[in-house]
Design a protein around this motif. Structure first.
Motif, PDB file in Angstrom:
ATOM      1  N   VAL A   1       0.833  -1.208   0.000  1.00  0.00           N
ATOM      2  CA  VAL A   1       0.000   0.000   0.000  1.00  0.00           C
ATOM      3  C   VAL A   1       0.864   1.254   0.000  1.00  0.00           C
ATOM      4  CG1 VAL A   1      -1.663   1.347   1.343  1.00  0.00           C
ATOM      5  CG2 VAL A   1      -1.976  -1.122   1.085  1.00  0.00           C
ATOM      6  N   ILE A   2       1.882   1.292   0.849  1.00  0.00           N
ATOM      7  CA  ILE A   2       2.764   2.462   0.908  1.00  0.00           C
ATOM      8  C   ILE A   2       3.480   2.662  -0.422  1.00  0.00           C
ATOM      9  CG2 ILE A   2       4.807   3.452   2.013  1.00  0.00           C
ATOM     10  CD1 ILE A   2       3.975   1.902   4.561  1.00  0.00           C
ATOM     11  N   SER A   3       3.920   1.566  -1.044  1.00  0.00           N
ATOM     12  CA  SER A   3       4.618   1.665  -2.331  1.00  0.00           C
ATOM     13  C   SER A   3       3.716   2.244  -3.406  1.00  0.00           C
ATOM     14  CB  SER A   3       5.122   0.276  -2.761  1.00  0.00           C
ATOM     15  OG  SER A   3       6.049  -0.233  -1.835  1.00  0.00           O
ATOM     16  N   ILE A   4       2.460   1.837  -3.430  1.00  0.00           N
ATOM     17  CA  ILE A   4       1.508   2.368  -4.422  1.00  0.00           C
ATOM     18  C   ILE A   4       1.268   3.855  -4.184  1.00  0.00           C
ATOM     19  CG2 ILE A   4      -0.887   2.268  -5.217  1.00  0.00           C
ATOM     20  CD1 ILE A   4      -0.805  -0.755  -4.656  1.00  0.00           C
ATOM     21  N   LEU A   5       1.114   4.232  -2.929  1.00  0.00           N
ATOM     22  CA  LEU A   5       0.856   5.644  -2.608  1.00  0.00           C
ATOM     23  C   LEU A   5       2.047   6.531  -2.969  1.00  0.00           C
ATOM     24  CD1 LEU A   5      -0.947   5.284   0.860  1.00  0.00           C
ATOM     25  CD2 LEU A   5      -1.985   5.799  -1.369  1.00  0.00           C
TER      26      LEU A   5
ATOM     27  N   LEU B   1       8.621   1.082  -4.900  1.00  0.00           N
ATOM     28  CA  LEU B   1       8.689  -0.210  -4.219  1.00  0.00           C
ATOM     29  C   LEU B   1      10.078  -0.472  -3.664  1.00  0.00           C
ATOM     30  CD1 LEU B   1       7.300  -2.966  -3.566  1.00  0.00           C
ATOM     31  CD2 LEU B   1       8.171  -3.786  -5.773  1.00  0.00           C
ATOM     32  N   PHE B   2      11.099  -0.221  -4.469  1.00  0.00           N
ATOM     33  CA  PHE B   2      12.464  -0.504  -4.035  1.00  0.00           C
ATOM     34  C   PHE B   2      12.831   0.338  -2.821  1.00  0.00           C
ATOM     35  CE2 PHE B   2      17.002  -0.232  -3.789  1.00  0.00           C
ATOM     36  CZ  PHE B   2      17.452  -1.477  -4.191  1.00  0.00           C
ATOM     37  N   GLN B   3      12.586   1.651  -2.915  1.00  0.00           N
ATOM     38  CA  GLN B   3      12.966   2.532  -1.811  1.00  0.00           C
ATOM     39  C   GLN B   3      12.153   2.240  -0.548  1.00  0.00           C
ATOM     40  OE1 GLN B   3      15.801   3.595  -3.995  1.00  0.00           O
ATOM     41  NE2 GLN B   3      13.833   3.892  -5.008  1.00  0.00           N
ATOM     42  N   VAL B   4      10.865   1.955  -0.701  1.00  0.00           N
ATOM     43  CA  VAL B   4      10.026   1.668   0.464  1.00  0.00           C
ATOM     44  C   VAL B   4      10.475   0.388   1.152  1.00  0.00           C
ATOM     45  CG1 VAL B   4       7.706   0.977   1.190  1.00  0.00           C
ATOM     46  CG2 VAL B   4       7.994   2.937  -0.329  1.00  0.00           C
TER      47      VAL B   4
ATOM     48  N   GLY C   1       6.699  16.343   1.053  1.00  0.00           N
ATOM     49  CA  GLY C   1       5.739  15.338   1.509  1.00  0.00           C
ATOM     50  C   GLY C   1       6.308  13.937   1.432  1.00  0.00           C
ATOM     51  N   VAL C   2       6.916  13.594   0.286  1.00  0.00           N
ATOM     52  CA  VAL C   2       7.517  12.271   0.112  1.00  0.00           C
ATOM     53  C   VAL C   2       8.697  12.105   1.069  1.00  0.00           C
ATOM     54  CG1 VAL C   2       8.773  10.785  -1.499  1.00  0.00           C
ATOM     55  CG2 VAL C   2       6.761  12.049  -2.278  1.00  0.00           C
ATOM     56  N   THR C   3       9.498  13.155   1.227  1.00  0.00           N
ATOM     57  CA  THR C   3      10.636  13.100   2.146  1.00  0.00           C
ATOM     58  C   THR C   3      10.167  12.818   3.572  1.00  0.00           C
ATOM     59  OG1 THR C   3      11.864  14.684   0.783  1.00  0.00           O
ATOM     60  CG2 THR C   3      12.617  14.376   3.051  1.00  0.00           C
TER      61      THR C   3
END
Length: 482
Positions: A280-284, A305-308, A328-330
């Motif tokens: 879910v976090i990767s998709i967001l 996906l990789f970073q998460v 926001g992403v940071t």
């Protein structure tokens, strides 16, 4: 009274094992025509002192209680750090003691933060030892030693309990030595498979084995300055994601999967939260990455996906700079530093099981307020969670937060800006590697002062041993107990 003679024998066994594990790095130096003497001398020192300690106390009573277990684990990590940094110092590839300390602690605690500014210029023997420290610290040298302690006439259950991270009671075998052996078989087997897959993807065998060590240990040390971004390969990135995910999973569940007991995996509340949460976090996160860059959907999802997975499992490999996609992403990635993988994995961090218990208990508290006379138990994996476990988890979260605040205050008082201080302490306490501020995904820790590196090294040890194992040694009643 503490049984110091029993502790001395075990310290000897650990140092002998550490020295033995240095020998493959010396062989790598010899194969590549480098000077292997720094590593050989370091191995000889560890082996000699280990043998002296072991045989000096070989006839002593080996009764190990919980107090000895905690002290042995804490001392073993201190000794492993002290002897593990010798190759860096003798080779003079690392210029200061503080740098050698930081790099060694970062390796053994599988943090993956580095002070090296040109990794590719380092001798391959030292790079291999650097990666080996990851692999040693991944599942824990204590767990490995517990597997062989019965051969030495030493009991090991208290060491296993003190060193194994996370609140989990799952066992694959009634005998603790058999449990340790089987977990190490899985660890070694997955490392071999990961190495072969990386090698098949175009890495040299040297790079493949180094990166597999870092992947299965959720460490993040790379042999390349730009980490896995160097290879620019979807195949390598997906292989890394799969094995980072597996390394962040409770190894007991991996064992159950290996023997075909898949129902034990899919009924596990922590595993369900862990796997669904990562997806879910990767998709967001993929959405803002796609919006902020001129790339396709698959690449945006792969970057996310990789970073998460890398940050949540506390591996620390990087293929993209997540700070370029906005504050926001940071901020989201900064918050991910406080998740961690599953209990009983090689991941650092708070662990999903603690978050699961905390959130479920907080939700049930509303129900208890409305129905004060009702008995509302907290159920995890089909079993009732006792009040003692809930209290332990709440205390852990409070101490974790206090450690983060105090550590950030100390680093900021040493002259660093707030974002860098918060990021450095968060990633060291979580054993993750990348963070925010001046320690972002494309930065390193070389600019910190010697004092700051020592503080951060201590914080990495606290995080790796989940606070209590170290902090309990600073309590007066630990030393006064009978």
């Amino acid at each position: 009274m503490l049984h110091f003679k029993a502790i001395g024998k075990i310290m000897g066994a650990l140092l002998f094992l550490l020295g033995s594990l240095m020998l493959p790095a010396a062989a790598i130096s010899w194969i590549y025509g480098e000077d292997s003497s720094p590593i050989l001398i370091s191995a000889a020192i560890s082996l000699l002192i280990g043998l002296i300690l072991f045989f000096s106390f070989s006839k002593q009573d080996q009764l190990i209680r919980k107090r000895e277990g905690y002290l042995i684990v804490a001392l073993s990590w201190i000794l492993m750090t002290g002897f593990g940094m010798i190759p860096f110092i003798i080779s003079e590839e690392v210029t200061t003691t503080a740098d050698a300390l930081f790099e060694t602690v970062s390796g053994l605690t599988t943090t993956g933060a580095t002070i090296l500014t040109d990794i590719e210029a380092m001798p391959k023997g030292l790079l291999f030892w650097r990666s080996m420290t990851h692999w040693i610290g991944g599942l824990g040298i204590i767990v490995l030693t517990v597997a062989i302690f019965p051969l030495l006439g030493i009991g090991g259950i208290e060491l296993f309990v003190a060193e194994s991270p996370g609140p989990t009671s799952d066992k694959v075998h009634p005998r603790i030595s058999e449990t340790a052996k089987r977990l190490w078989y899985i660890y070694v087997g997955l490392t071999v498979i990961c190495t072969l897959l990386f090698w098949a993807g175009g890495m040299t065998f040297f790079d493949a084995i180094n990166h597999s060590f870092a992947t299965m240990a959720t460490g993040g040390f790379s042999t390349k300055n730009s980490s896995l971004a160097f290879y620019d390969s979807a195949y390598i990135e997906y292989v890394a994601v799969i094995f980072m995910f597996l390394a962040g999973t409770n190894f007991t569940l991996l064992y159950f999967g290996a023997v075909g007991k898949f129902n034990r995996i899919f009924k596990n509340d922590e595993f369900k939260t862990y796997s669904i949460g990562l997806l879910v976090i990767s998709i967001l996160i993929a959405v803002p990455i796609y919006m902020h860059s001129d790339i396709g959907v698959e690449l945006a999802f792969r970057k996310s996906l990789f970073q998460v997975v890398s940050v949540v499992t506390t591996t620390g490999f990087i293929t993209d700079d997540y700070t370029q996609y906005g504050s926001g992403v940071t901020f989201v990635f900064f918050m991910l530093l406080f998740l961690g993988g599953c209990a009983g994995s090689t991941s650092g961090g708070i662990k999903f099981i603690r978050h699961t218990v905390f959130l479920k208990n907080s939700w049930l508290e509303f129900k208890r307020i409305v129905h004060p006379r009702a008995i509302v138990p907290l159920i995890i994996n089909g079993e009732r969670v006792t009040g003692r476990i809930i209290n332990n988890i709440m205390n852990f979260l409070l101490i974790y937060l206090m450690t983060f605040v105090v550590g950030s205050l100390i680093i900021s008082m040493l002259g660093y800006d707030l974002a860098t201080s918060l990021g450095a302490v968060a990633t060291c306490l979580d054993n993750a590697g990348p963070a925010i501020g001046k320690v972002g995904p494309v930065d390193n820790f070389a600019f910190f002062s010697s004092e700051a590196k020592v503080v951060l090294s201590f914080i990495m040890l606290l995080g790796r041993l989940e606070l209590f194992t170290i902090l309990i040694l600073f309590t007066p009643f630990f030393w006064r107990a009978n």
